[in-house]
Write an enzyme that holds these catalytic residues in place. Structure first.
Site, short mmCIF file in Angstrom:
data_model
loop_
_atom_site.label_atom_id
_atom_site.label_comp_id
_atom_site.label_asym_id
_atom_site.label_seq_id
_atom_site.Cartn_x
_atom_site.Cartn_y
_atom_site.Cartn_z
N PHE A 11 0.85 -1.03 0.02
CA PHE A 11 -0.08 -0.04 -0.10
C PHE A 11 0.79 1.44 -0.02
CE2 PHE A 11 -2.18 2.70 3.65
CZ PHE A 11 -2.82 3.70 2.62
N VAL A 57 13.36 -9.96 1.57
CA VAL A 57 14.62 -8.98 1.94
C VAL A 57 15.14 -9.58 3.36
CG1 VAL A 57 13.92 -6.99 0.69
CG2 VAL A 57 13.19 -7.12 3.00
N SER A 75 7.38 -5.02 5.31
CA SER A 75 6.70 -5.64 6.65
C SER A 75 5.24 -5.76 6.61
CB SER A 75 7.05 -4.63 7.72
OG SER A 75 6.23 -5.29 8.96
N LYS A 91 11.26 -11.38 11.41
CA LYS A 91 12.49 -11.42 10.60
C LYS A 91 12.77 -10.34 9.85
CE LYS A 91 13.58 -15.60 8.58
NZ LYS A 91 13.44 -17.07 8.30
N ASN A 99 19.96 -6.17 6.66
CA ASN A 99 20.19 -6.48 5.25
C ASN A 99 20.01 -4.98 4.48
OD1 ASN A 99 20.38 -9.42 5.68
ND2 ASN A 99 18.61 -9.72 4.83
N TYR A 145 5.36 -7.53 16.13
CA TYR A 145 5.36 -6.19 15.18
C TYR A 145 6.12 -5.02 15.93
CZ TYR A 145 3.75 -2.39 12.07
OH TYR A 145 3.65 -1.35 11.23
N LYS A 149 10.11 -3.49 15.33
CA LYS A 149 10.26 -2.24 14.58
C LYS A 149 11.13 -1.41 15.73
CE LYS A 149 7.80 -1.83 10.74
NZ LYS A 149 8.08 -1.42 9.66
N ARG A 186 -7.82 -4.49 8.78
CA ARG A 186 -7.66 -3.09 9.31
C ARG A 186 -8.91 -2.73 9.51
NH1 ARG A 186 -1.70 -0.96 7.32
NH2 ARG A 186 -1.97 -1.80 5.45
P1 NAD Z 1 1.54 -3.72 3.21
O1 NAD Z 1 1.35 -4.87 3.89
O2 NAD Z 1 0.30 -3.05 2.01
O3 NAD Z 1 3.02 -3.61 2.54
C1 NAD Z 1 4.09 -4.21 3.01
C2 NAD Z 1 4.80 -4.53 1.80
O4 NAD Z 1 6.09 -5.43 2.04
C3 NAD Z 1 4.17 -5.68 1.00
O5 NAD Z 1 4.15 -5.39 -0.69
C4 NAD Z 1 4.67 -7.06 1.19
O6 NAD Z 1 4.45 -8.00 0.33
C5 NAD Z 1 6.13 -6.55 1.54
N1 NAD Z 1 7.03 -7.41 2.44
C6 NAD Z 1 6.61 -8.18 3.59
N2 NAD Z 1 7.70 -8.85 4.07
C7 NAD Z 1 8.71 -8.87 2.95
C8 NAD Z 1 9.78 -9.39 2.90
N3 NAD Z 1 10.43 -10.23 3.76
N4 NAD Z 1 10.62 -9.14 1.57
C9 NAD Z 1 10.07 -8.53 0.65
N5 NAD Z 1 8.88 -7.85 0.77
C10 NAD Z 1 8.19 -8.05 2.21
O7 NAD Z 1 1.51 -2.51 4.38
P2 NAD Z 1 1.75 -0.84 4.30
O8 NAD Z 1 0.68 -0.63 4.96
O9 NAD Z 1 1.99 -0.60 2.84
O10 NAD Z 1 3.12 -0.92 5.25
C11 NAD Z 1 4.36 -0.53 4.68
C12 NAD Z 1 5.28 0.06 5.72
O11 NAD Z 1 4.78 1.02 6.54
C13 NAD Z 1 5.51 -1.21 6.86
O12 NAD Z 1 6.83 -1.28 7.13
C14 NAD Z 1 4.68 -0.65 8.14
O13 NAD Z 1 5.12 -1.43 9.27
C15 NAD Z 1 4.61 0.56 8.05
N6 NAD Z 1 3.55 1.44 8.68
C16 NAD Z 1 2.44 1.51 8.08
C17 NAD Z 1 1.23 2.08 8.67
C18 NAD Z 1 -0.06 1.99 8.10
O14 NAD Z 1 -0.96 2.76 8.49
N7 NAD Z 1 -0.25 1.65 6.67
C19 NAD Z 1 1.33 2.44 9.95
C20 NAD Z 1 2.54 2.46 10.47
C21 NAD Z 1 3.82 1.85 9.83
N1 UDP Z 2 -11.03 -2.54 14.73
C1 UDP Z 2 -12.51 -2.53 14.88
N2 UDP Z 2 -13.36 -3.33 14.00
C2 UDP Z 2 -12.63 -3.91 13.15
C3 UDP Z 2 -11.27 -3.91 12.76
C4 UDP Z 2 -10.59 -3.22 13.98
O1 UDP Z 2 -13.08 -2.02 15.74
O2 UDP Z 2 -13.28 -4.53 12.10
C5 UDP Z 2 -10.29 -1.63 15.95
C6 UDP Z 2 -9.16 -2.33 16.48
O3 UDP Z 2 -9.58 -2.96 17.71
C7 UDP Z 2 -8.40 -1.10 16.80
C8 UDP Z 2 -8.81 -0.16 15.71
O4 UDP Z 2 -9.74 -0.64 15.32
O5 UDP Z 2 -8.76 -0.52 18.17
C9 UDP Z 2 -7.59 -0.10 14.81
O6 UDP Z 2 -7.39 -1.39 14.26
P1 UDP Z 2 -6.50 -1.73 12.85
O7 UDP Z 2 -6.65 -2.97 12.60
O8 UDP Z 2 -6.99 -0.80 11.93
O9 UDP Z 2 -4.86 -0.90 13.27
P2 UDP Z 2 -4.31 -0.75 14.64
O10 UDP Z 2 -4.35 0.66 14.70
O11 UDP Z 2 -4.83 -1.35 15.65
O12 UDP Z 2 -2.63 -1.16 14.30
#
Ligand code: NAD
Ligand code: UDP
Length: 312
Positions: A11, A57, A75, A91, A99, A145, A149, A186
């Site tokens: 995403f 990775v 991740s 991992k 890496n 997680y 991180k 989510r």
């Molecule tokens: P996502 O799951 O859509 O994207 C993660 C991507 O990483 C996927 O394409 C997945 O295939 C790839 N991936 C996972 N493990 C891998 C590996 N070992 N080798 C290669 N590719 C791998 O999630 P996202 O929401 O796009 O999150 C992206 C980053 O941002 C993550 O590191 C996440 O922790 C961080 N993040 C996102 C949010 C959010 O709200 N979306 C909030 C906090 C942190």
């Molecule tokens: N949540 C919810 N209903 C759902 C999915 C999530 O009420 O169907 C709640 C979850 O318990 C948390 C908040 O929504 O309090 C955000 O959850 P999300 O999984 O989006 O991400 P988080 O912020 O917990 O990493």
């Protein structure tokens, strides 16, 4: 300029690739597609400046040619995803970060870590500023997680201090927008999928827990500014508009002509009670703050999900 984006088919990673390509960079996305999808980057594959390599990775990363920036976004990020894949999550946060840092060091490239508000765990203070050390249960289900991180941040600072790698760390707060997976578990995709399928919206617990939702274009702008800055300490990027989950579900159901009912389900273990970023540092250093309000962002995201839903 050439960037390597791990997790580039996810995403956020795919939106970041779009932005870098738009800025004229060459981009190599590395992704093993555990939670990402080809469709997120299909439009970029036509561009000669973009390449995608399927790679895990957490294994050794081999990238021929010069690299100017390594951005580590790989991740699982949804609690449902990382609870299904606890060991790959640990991992990729630990070995994957090592890496990616090693690649940056070998190429004399800058390094950017996608960290998270989960470093604060179930916080005892709100809003959360970057000085707060957090309140994390290391052995709870979310620990896989959160601790990965936290280790990733520690490893990044160690490479910065001891190997003099030029690093950045962003702590991302809940972000939403097009290209989230409708079934990633989510809150927002769940509520939208349920509403589109005529099912009740599932609010966990009493719905009084809070989150603060940032629209993806705002987040990417903050990330790009941080990339270009000289800041090495973590910076929160998120939208400080805090809302209860019950309030959030109500906001979403109002978009539907026939608003679905809300049902309550058990609260998952260690679910943070409050989450709201203090964005003072981002405002001061990056001159950044979010511009897209919740209703505007929801409208754009719903249009995307309606389209995906119709096609499936
Ligand atoms: P996502 O799951 O859509 O994207 C993660 C991507 O990483 C996927 O394409 C997945 O295939 C790839 N991936 C996972 N493990 C891998 C590996 N070992 N080798 C290669 N590719 C791998 O999630 P996202 O929401 O796009 O999150 C992206 C980053 O941002 C993550 O590191 C996440 O922790 C961080 N993040 C996102 C949010 C959010 O709200 N979306 C909030 C906090 C942190
Ligand atoms: N949540 C919810 N209903 C759902 C999915 C999530 O009420 O169907 C709640 C979850 O318990 C948390 C908040 O929504 O309090 C955000 O959850 P999300 O999984 O989006 O991400 P988080 O912020 O917990 O990493």
């Amino acid at each position: 300029m050439r960037a390597v984006v791990t997790g580039g088919a996810g995403f956020l990673g795919s939106h970041l690739c779009d932005r870098l390509i738009g800025e004229g960079w060459d981009v190599l996305a590395l992704d093993n597609l555990v939670t990402g999808v080809d469709g997120n980057i299909a439009h970029l594959l036509k561009n000669a400046k973009f390449q995608m390599l399927r790679a895990d990775v957490s294994q050794y990363i081999d990238v021929p040619g010069p690299v100017d920036y390594v951005l580590h976004f790989a991740s699982p990020a949804s609690p449902v995803d990382y609870l299904k894949m606890p060991i790959p999550t640990l991992k990729v946060g630990a070995l994957g970060t090592h890496n990616a840092l090693g690649l940056a060091r070998a190429k004399n490239a800058k390094f950017f870590l996608a960290s998270t508000s989960e470093c604060y765990g179930d916080p005892e203070i709100s809003p959360q500023n970057e000085e707060y050390w957090g309140h994390v249960n290391p052995i709870g289900p979310r620990g896989v997680y959160d601790e990965a991180k936290r280790f990733a941040e520690a490893m990044t600072m160690a490479y910065h201090r001891y190997h003099k790698v030029d690093t950045r760390i962003v702590r991302i707060f809940n972000t939403y927008g097009p290209r989230m997976r409708l079934n990633d578990g989510r809150a927002l995709p769940n509520f939208v999928f349920q509403a589109l399928s005529g099912m009740p919206l599932t609010v966990y617990g009493d719905g009084k827990q809070t989150r603060s939702f940032c629209y993806v274009t705002d987040l990417i702008e903050g990330i790009y500014r941080l990339m270009m800055s000289e800041e090495h300490l973590p910076v929160n990027i998120g939208n400080p508009q805090e809302i209860t989950l019950l309030g959030f579900a109500e906001r979403i159901r109002k978009f539907f002509d026939d608003p679905p009912p809300i049902v309550f389900k058990p609260l998952p273990q260690d679910d943070p009670k409050r989450r709201c970023p203090d964005i003072g540092r981002a405002k001061r250093i990056l001159k950044w703050e979010p511009r897209v309000g919740l209703d505007e962002g929801l409208k754009l995201t719903l249009a995307y999900f309606q389209d995906v839903f119709k096609k499936n």
